[in-house]
Design an enzyme around this catalytic site. Structure first.
Site, PDB file in Angstrom:
ATOM      1  N   LYS A   1      -6.260   6.720  -4.115  1.00 28.21           N
ATOM      2  CA  LYS A   1      -5.757   6.754  -2.741  1.00 28.21           C
ATOM      3  C   LYS A   1      -5.064   5.440  -2.382  1.00 28.21           C
ATOM      4  CE  LYS A   1      -7.031   8.796   1.617  1.00 28.21           C
ATOM      5  NZ  LYS A   1      -8.079   9.119   2.569  1.00 28.21           N
TER       6      LYS A   1
ATOM      7  N   GLY B   1       4.090   1.852  10.582  1.00 29.17           N
ATOM      8  CA  GLY B   1       2.747   2.440  10.632  1.00 29.17           C
ATOM      9  C   GLY B   1       2.319   2.874  12.021  1.00 29.17           C
TER      10      GLY B   1
ATOM     11  N   ASN C   1       0.925   6.883  15.227  1.00 28.04           N
ATOM     12  CA  ASN C   1      -0.029   7.066  16.326  1.00 28.04           C
ATOM     13  C   ASN C   1       0.397   8.294  17.127  1.00 28.04           C
ATOM     14  OD1 ASN C   1      -1.502   6.810  18.834  1.00 28.04           O
ATOM     15  ND2 ASN C   1      -1.978   4.725  18.220  1.00 28.04           N
TER      16      ASN C   1
ATOM     17  N   ARG D   1     -14.264  13.305  14.315  1.00 27.28           N
ATOM     18  CA  ARG D   1     -12.859  13.539  13.965  1.00 27.28           C
ATOM     19  C   ARG D   1     -12.447  14.993  14.181  1.00 27.28           C
ATOM     20  NH1 ARG D   1     -12.277  11.144   8.198  1.00 27.28           N
ATOM     21  NH2 ARG D   1     -10.290  12.226   8.328  1.00 27.28           N
TER      22      ARG D   1
ATOM     23  N   HIS E   1       0.853  -1.183   0.000  1.00 27.12           N
ATOM     24  CA  HIS E   1       0.000   0.000   0.000  1.00 27.12           C
ATOM     25  C   HIS E   1       0.891   1.236   0.000  1.00 27.12           C
ATOM     26  CE1 HIS E   1       0.562   0.678   4.373  1.00 27.12           C
ATOM     27  NE2 HIS E   1       0.548  -0.627   4.450  1.00 27.12           N
TER      28      HIS E   1
ATOM     29  N   ASP F   1      -3.458 -13.836  20.955  1.00 31.07           N
ATOM     30  CA  ASP F   1      -4.205 -15.093  20.967  1.00 31.07           C
ATOM     31  C   ASP F   1      -4.935 -15.169  19.620  1.00 31.07           C
ATOM     32  OD1 ASP F   1      -6.049 -17.107  21.184  1.00 31.07           O
ATOM     33  OD2 ASP F   1      -6.568 -16.659  23.269  1.00 31.07           O
TER      34      ASP F   1
END
Lengths: 157, 586
Positions: B36, B306, B310, B449, B11, B234
């Site tokens: 995009k 990526g 954050n 947002r 991507h 898990d």
């Protein structure tokens, strides 16, 4: 121009041409492909290579193709020139045939190649992927990745 | 010597060109193709890079690719072997592109770029590490790379000194913080590898208290986090290792409901789940970084991958860990990998001296006043020309103060997912209704947002509770900090529900026109802070060319476009025959 759409009759004419172009591309693609396939089939089997047999064969192929093409054309964006649409028609047909051939080839590869490896792994109790949530002290694994010999970087593995 | 870095086929494909160790140009393919997160070989981005350098492909000495394709393919096959026969649908879906393109990278590069020289393949996480460290101001640093997955690695740490980077330990697929975050993104009805930032924005609407958020405790069952920051998931809660979807039925049961429909309504439960995954991620990052510091004893930290986007957690790094300085490249995820590949080849493999430090993110195409004028004249667009920069800034500041929404296209396009004042939409941060106006006129995005503030670097500490000195990644909008309580009500349009803001700080040396505009606005409003949001509509890449910018303005409610030294007023021009609201999608 950014905002103009042109006169109405010109727009309709172009739309028609684009549609025809895509149809034509698809039609030519299917004609070539069906001819080749019919030739191979007639050699491999005992089907007579006569016009009637070919027409029956081609009619079936064309019918399926047209349904697919009609679906694609409805969705097609009317951009580019007529030649682009002809190419797009060829491309659509190529994708259509590729998908069918791929499906059967990949089915064989998957069930023979991947399936067999999976069975052998399971018999040997070997894991290809660590799916356990085992309770070890640390999950960090040694990596030690650093600068290597330049020749190593030419490899894709 | 020219080195071309390429990243593609997963991507956000991109290209970066360096000349004698200095970055000449870098851009993502999506900006040119207008698709995009475009994954294709970045032919257009490469063309642009070569044009910027004024060279042909024959003059490129090396091409560096951002991963080892066969290693990745090995991982993919391992997934299918382990999950046979349940993985057939994904096998059928993935294999054609592997056979046609991904396993034939050299052939594709030679054929499509007409390149005849050497092609080098570098491991994905090493490229991430290089993309951050080798262009950072540090001579040595601890390194953490953390993303969804590369070849096998999902997380790694190590040390970097001088030109060399060593990644000491790693965690392998399928155990991945990035994929855990993406799974919850999918669960909430957002698109994976695209909308993770929405989960980050939604989290403050949920319960951010670790003690009382029940989903936080539930999600802790999903991840076994050790004291050294290592972790395992898990896998009974996930299906991403053999399906195209991500959460399993067991995860849905754990989270007390089915997967939300695509862009479906968001209720309190979903907000709490978003908060829970953000908290779990922050826990893991804090433990990991503290362990990394213990292992390396270094003061400087670089992060890539990526998860390094954050920004909510990034703003807490220096407060939660003993590190003194942190650096993150503006395009920290896979989109920036081409840059890492090029620099790793030049500085580390070839051992050439490090001579470049990334001080701004303006690495893309620029359009001169002459080019802009030609575009405007050719299309019979009405405009006016500013006589000076001073007039441009004063007029634009006045227009913003008068509640107008401004499309701002100036200089070289930004590198990375954030608009940083080269392709931005600007408006008044002090206007309480501006968030609604922007959403109504332009962005058509979810109400939860937040919009981001931009402030001059010398004013940032007055309005925001930043680390001091302000970390460099703040210039790239990669750090979220609390807005100081006394200013929250005065800049409501950019203050998130938890009182935070994802600010961009600007230095005059980086972008003088942008800096001066903010200062001019400060003279009019008393508060030198603007709303800065990306110049695009939802679902489209950020604009690149004058045509993209004009088209975006004419299809939305942007009032004015300031493009180079030209001002275009939407009302003076015929409205385009398209409606951005109709096209707005993820």
């Amino acid at each position: 121009m950014l905002c103009s759409k042109g006169p109405l009759f010109r727009g309709i004419f172009l739309k028609l041409m684009f549609k025809l172009g895509r149809w034509l591309g698809f039609f030519l693609g299917s004609l070539i492909f069906a001819s080749m396939l019919f030739f191979i089939m007639s050699r491999a089997s005992r089907i007579d290579m006569n016009l009637v047999n070919y027409m029956v064969f081609y009619s079936i192929a064309l019918f399926v193709s047209f349904i697919y093409a009609a679906f694609k054309i409805v969705r097609a964006r009317l951009e580019g020139g007529v030649w682009n649409e002809i190419k797009a028609g060829f491309h659509d047909f190529g994708k259509y045939i590729t998908n069918i051939v791929n499906f059967f080839l990949l089915l064989i590869v998957y069930f023979i190649g991947v399936g067999l490896s999976s069975v052998i792994n399971k018999l040997n109790k070997k894991k290809s992927l660590d799916l356990t949530s085992r309770s070890s002290k640390s999950y960090w694994k040694d990596y030690n990745l650093k600068k290597e010999k330049k020749s190593n970087y030419y490899r894709q593995f | 010597m020219y080195v071309l870095g390429i990243g593609c086929y997963y991507h956000d494909s991109s290209a970066a060109l360096i000349k004698d160790g200095v970055l000449v140009a870098a851009a993502e393919e999506e900006r040119f193709t207008r698709r995009k997160h475009d994954v294709s070989l970045p032919v257009n981005a490469v063309k642009y890079c070569l044009k910027e350098a004024g060279i042909s492909i024959d003059q490129v000495n090396y091409v560096a690719f951002y991963e080892k394709p066969f290693l990745k393919f090995e991982r993919l096959l391992s997934q299918h072997i382990e999950m046979f026969p349940r993985s057939f649908p994904t096998f059928f879906q993935a294999m054609p592109s592997w056979i046609n393109e991904k396993l034939r990278v050299p052939r594709e590069i030679r054929k499509k770029l007409k390149y005849k020289g050497d092609i080098i393949f570098i491991q994905h996480h090493m490229v991430h590490a290089a993309s951050s460290y080798l262009v950072s101001p540090f001579d040595e640093a601890a390194v953490l790379t953390i993303d969804g997955v590369g070849e096998w690695t999902t997380t790694s740490y190590g040390v970097a000194k001088g030109n060399d980077i060593t990644l000491l330990k790693h965690i392998e697929f399928p155990h991945s913080i990035g994929l855990l975050y993406s799974t919850i993104t999918a669960y909430l009805g957002f698109s994976v590898n695209n909308s993770e930032y929405k989960v980050m924005g939604l989290a403050p609407y949920g319960n951010m208290d670790r003690k009382t958020n029940k989903f936080y405790h539930k999600l802790k069952e999903v991840i076994d986090l050790k004291e050294d920051g290592s972790f395992h998931l898990d896998m009974s809660y996930f299906v991403f290792h053999y399906k195209t979807t991500m959460p399993s039925k067991k995860l849905c049961n754990l989270l007390e409901g089915p997967v939300n429909e695509r862009d479906g309504p968001i209720n309190k439960r979903y907000s709490d789940i978003a908060a829970a995954v953000q908290l779990v991620t922050e826990d893991a990052m804090t433990v990991m970084l503290n362990y990394l510091h213990k292992q390396t004893k270094m003061k400087n930290l670089v992060i890539a991958g990526g998860v390094a986007l954050n920004s909510v957690y990034n703003g807490k790094i220096l407060r939660n860990t003993p590190f003194k300085k942190v650096w993150i490249q503006p395009n920290a995820s896979d989109g920036g990998a081409s840059l890492g590949a090029a620099f790793y080849l030049y500085n580390t493999i070839l051992g050439k001296k490090r001579v470049y430090e990334m001080k701004d993110a303006y690495t893309g195409p620029a359009y001169s006043d002459a080019e802009i004028k030609k575009y405007l004249d050719d299309n019979k667009i009405k405009y006016q020309k500013f006589k000076s920069d001073d007039e441009l800034c004063k007029t634009t500041a006045k227009l913003i103060r008068e509640k107008n929404v401004i499309g701002w296209m100036q200089g070289r396009m930004e590198w990375g997912p954030r608009a940083l004042g080269a392709r931005s939409i600007l408006s008044d941060a002090t206007n309480p209704k501006m968030k609604e106006i922007l959403n109504l006129k332009v962005k058509h995005r979810e109400k939860f947002r937040p919009f981001a503030p931009v402030v001059c670097e010398d004013d940032a500490l007055k309005y925001f509770d930043c680390d001091s000195p302000i970390p460099d990644p703040t210039d790239f909008m990669l750090m979220v900090y609390p807005v100081r309580p006394e200013w929250r009500k005065k800049i409501p349009a950019v203050t998130h529900v938890d009182g935070s803001g994802r600010l961009q700080s600007v230095r005059r040396t980086q972008n003088p026109r942008y800096y001066d505009l903010i200062k001019e606005f400060g003279k009019l409003s008393g508060i030198p802070i603007l709303i800065n949001t990306s110049f695009n509509i939802r679902g489209e890449p950020i604009v690149c060319t004058p045509h993209d910018a004009y088209r975006c303005m004419m299809g939305t409610g942007i009032d004015y476009l300031v493009m180079g030294s030209y001002l275009v007023r939407r009302k003076d021009n015929p409205k385009d025959m398209w409606d951005s609201e109709e096209l707005a999608k993820d």
